[in-house]
Design a protein around this motif. Sequence first.
Motif, PDB file in Angstrom:
ATOM      1  N   ALA A 212     -12.756   1.610 -15.685  1.00  0.00           N
ATOM      2  CA  ALA A 212     -13.905   2.059 -16.471  1.00  0.00           C
ATOM      3  C   ALA A 212     -13.457   2.806 -17.714  1.00  0.00           C
TER       4      ALA A 212
ATOM      5  N   HIS B 226     -25.727  -0.593 -13.759  1.00  0.00           N
ATOM      6  CA  HIS B 226     -25.401  -0.384 -12.354  1.00  0.00           C
ATOM      7  C   HIS B 226     -26.624   0.218 -11.663  1.00  0.00           C
TER       8      HIS B 226
ATOM      9  N   SER C 297     -27.244   4.083 -11.401  1.00  0.00           N
ATOM     10  CA  SER C 297     -27.224   4.885 -12.625  1.00  0.00           C
ATOM     11  C   SER C 297     -28.368   5.888 -12.601  1.00  0.00           C
TER      12      SER C 297
ATOM     13  N   ALA D 270     -23.751   3.553 -15.719  1.00  0.00           N
ATOM     14  CA  ALA D 270     -22.668   2.609 -15.982  1.00  0.00           C
ATOM     15  C   ALA D 270     -23.219   1.214 -16.192  1.00  0.00           C
TER      16      ALA D 270
ATOM     17  N   GLU E  42     -21.990  -2.734 -15.805  1.00  0.00           N
ATOM     18  CA  GLU E  42     -20.986  -3.501 -15.066  1.00  0.00           C
ATOM     19  C   GLU E  42     -20.396  -4.579 -15.957  1.00  0.00           C
TER      20      GLU E  42
ATOM     21  N   SER F  36     -15.968  -1.299 -16.172  1.00  0.00           N
ATOM     22  CA  SER F  36     -17.297  -0.774 -16.472  1.00  0.00           C
ATOM     23  C   SER F  36     -17.261   0.081 -17.735  1.00  0.00           C
TER      24      SER F  36
ATOM     25  N   ALA G 282     -19.122   3.317 -18.970  1.00  0.00           N
ATOM     26  CA  ALA G 282     -19.903   4.352 -18.303  1.00  0.00           C
ATOM     27  C   ALA G 282     -20.214   5.511 -19.247  1.00  0.00           C
TER      28      ALA G 282
END
Length: 118
Positions: free
Chosen positions: A5, A29, A32, A38, A40, A46, A48
């Motif tokens: 990430a 995501h 979240s 985040a 995907e 990711s 984020a």
Amino acid sequence: MKLSAITLDCADPLTLAAFYQEATGLKLHPKSDAVFAALEGENGVSLAFQRVDDHRPPSWPDPAVPQQLHCCFRVADLDEAEARLVRLGAGKPEQQPNAGRWRVLTDPAGHPFCIVGG
């Protein structure tokens, strides 16, 4: 070791995630929330966003508040991508180091990012 990430500090994770979701087409995501959100990535990485109280956005190119990190995104057409991202809420700093090859923009939280032609 494998990168999983890239996380950006911000005041409002869901708002910043929505900007990048529109810009990239990545999916939010499901867990979240207002503290951590985040997107995907298709390759397992990711993007984020985490809430930081009293977040101070970078002031690029002024070094008073350094950019700290920036992401680059490849686009097919620089002018088209720039116009689309500005409509979504991106800013465009006056200083552009190499506008023919890439453009520096800022997301709604002030983080610089680049779009690269190609």
